[in-house]
Scaffold this motif. Structure first.
Motif, PDB file in Angstrom:
ATOM      1  N   GLN A  16       0.688  -1.051   0.330  1.00 22.51           N
ATOM      2  CA  GLN A  16       0.220   0.312  -0.381  1.00 22.51           C
ATOM      3  C   GLN A  16       0.727   1.282  -0.456  1.00 22.51           C
ATOM      4  N   THR A  17       0.559   2.557  -1.234  1.00 25.66           N
ATOM      5  CA  THR A  17       1.370   3.248  -0.914  1.00 25.66           C
ATOM      6  C   THR A  17       1.241   4.489   0.516  1.00 25.66           C
ATOM      7  N   ILE A  18       1.960   5.297   0.599  1.00 24.18           N
ATOM      8  CA  ILE A  18       2.479   6.269   1.668  1.00 24.18           C
ATOM      9  C   ILE A  18       1.344   7.307   0.447  1.00 24.18           C
ATOM     10  N   ASP A  19       0.932   8.569   1.004  1.00 21.82           N
ATOM     11  CA  ASP A  19       0.272   9.388   0.967  1.00 21.82           C
ATOM     12  C   ASP A  19       0.998  10.742   1.420  1.00 21.82           C
ATOM     13  N   PHE A  20       1.748  11.143   0.267  1.00 20.94           N
ATOM     14  CA  PHE A  20       2.479  12.446   0.635  1.00 20.94           C
ATOM     15  C   PHE A  20       2.364  13.890  -0.457  1.00 20.94           C
ATOM     16  N   SER A  36      -0.571  10.035   5.125  1.00 23.57           N
ATOM     17  CA  SER A  36      -1.481   9.296   5.577  1.00 23.57           C
ATOM     18  C   SER A  36      -1.787   8.849   6.853  1.00 23.57           C
ATOM     19  N   ASP A  37      -2.605   8.338   7.311  1.00 20.70           N
ATOM     20  CA  ASP A  37      -2.276   8.098   9.294  1.00 20.70           C
ATOM     21  C   ASP A  37      -1.094   6.757   8.874  1.00 20.70           C
ATOM     22  N   LEU A  38      -0.123   7.263   9.875  1.00 23.30           N
ATOM     23  CA  LEU A  38       1.080   5.902   9.722  1.00 23.30           C
ATOM     24  C   LEU A  38       0.988   5.581  11.708  1.00 23.30           C
ATOM     25  N   THR A  39      -0.213   5.773  11.973  1.00 26.69           N
ATOM     26  CA  THR A  39      -0.562   5.263  13.447  1.00 26.69           C
ATOM     27  C   THR A  39      -0.118   3.778  13.489  1.00 26.69           C
ATOM     28  N   ASP A  40       1.108   3.460  14.923  1.00 23.99           N
ATOM     29  CA  ASP A  40       1.063   1.852  14.694  1.00 23.99           C
ATOM     30  C   ASP A  40       1.826   1.169  13.540  1.00 23.99           C
ATOM     31  N   LEU A  41       2.335   2.095  12.523  1.00 22.65           N
ATOM     32  CA  LEU A  41       3.276   1.403  11.164  1.00 22.65           C
ATOM     33  C   LEU A  41       5.180   1.595  11.974  1.00 22.65           C
TER      34      LEU A  41
END
Length: 277
Positions: A16-20, A36-41
């Protein structure tokens, strides 16, 4: 998840790609904001293609943004390693450019750094946690596309060091080495030699890692024709093509490259094979 800093380069199909969003300030400073929400990643792959020092700057600020988001494990996909050709100091006053880039990469503490078809053994040795993928899958695809029984051609001593390993992996027995001379001060090339007596009209595939201006390949193609070569093809892992294709197309039936450095528009004379990791 993967952060593709180059929007035209996506070397994975299962992430899955990260939006920025990113931009460069008027003063020349690169900036990035992760959307993108990176919580707990805990783990992210970064992919990029570096064609200028500003691209390095964007990579560095991206790493900082991810670290601040508490991403602990970072992997880098960087198929064309910049500065790889300047992997030794040939004359007084020069920089060891490969080490400069390697030091910047190493300072980011990546868990792995994946590069493709390194120019020599120096860059992988300088890069921490380096994975250097060879060109065998790329060349196998090229050979399938050409669909002829080919003679592999190593255009110079650097390529000769790798081509026999490639030929063994692809079960090819017909390999010919070539050489050239280069003036270290003027960078001019001369004395192109093909170490074969008569190629008897055989189709030839010249294989190397980088095509910049293409002078080496034009010189070798001329020398191959003098030895009675048939159709001549060119396969390079990293296509810079700073002088364009007009001269190269005079000597090569078709040119093949990957998208490790840039995305090119295909023509009847050029085929680009996308990399996947």
């Amino acid at each position: 998840m993967i952060l593709n800093l180059d929007s035209k380069f996506n070397p994975t199909t299962n992430q899955q790609t990260i939006d920025f969003e990113s931009f460069v300030f008027a003063g020349g400073e690169p900036h990035i904001k992760i959307k993108s929400d990176l919580t707990d990643l805990k783990s992210v792959i970064i992919s990029t293609r570096i064609r200028s020092f500003n691209d390095i700057g964007m990579l560095l600020v991206a790493v900082d943004a991810l670290r601040r988001a508490k991403v602990n494990n970072l992997e880098l996909i960087l198929p064309y390693f910049p500065g790889a050709r300047q992997d030794r100091v040939a004359s007084s006053g020069e920089a060891l450019t490969a080490k400069v880039y390697a030091d910047l990469i190493n300072a980011q503490n990546f868990d792995t750094v994946t590069i493709f078809d390194a120019h020599s053994d120096v860059s992988p040795a300088l890069i921490n946690n380096c994975v250097n993928l060879d060109n065998s899958d790329f060349i196998r695809t090229v050979i399938e596309d050409i669909d002829e029984e080919l003679t592999l051609i190593a255009p110079d001593s650097g390529a000769s060091k790798k081509i026999h390993h490639l030929a063994e992996k692809l079960a090819i027995t017909d390999v010919i080495e070539c050489s050239k001379s280069r003036n270290p001060d003027t960078r001019e090339l001369s004395e192109f030699k093909v170490y074969a007596d008569d190629l008897a009209g055989k189709p030839c595939l010249v294989v190397d890692d980088i095509c910049d201006g293409g002078r080496t390949f034009i010189g070798i193609a001329k020398a191959l024709k003098k030895k009675n070569a048939g159709k001549i093809y060119l396969a390079v892992s990293h296509g810079i093509f700073s002088w364009g294709f007009d001269e190269l197309n005079k000597y090569f039936e078709k040119i093949f490259c990957t998208d490790s450095f840039q995305t090119l528009e295909e023509t009847n004379c050029l085929k680009q094979i996308p990399l996947t990791f």
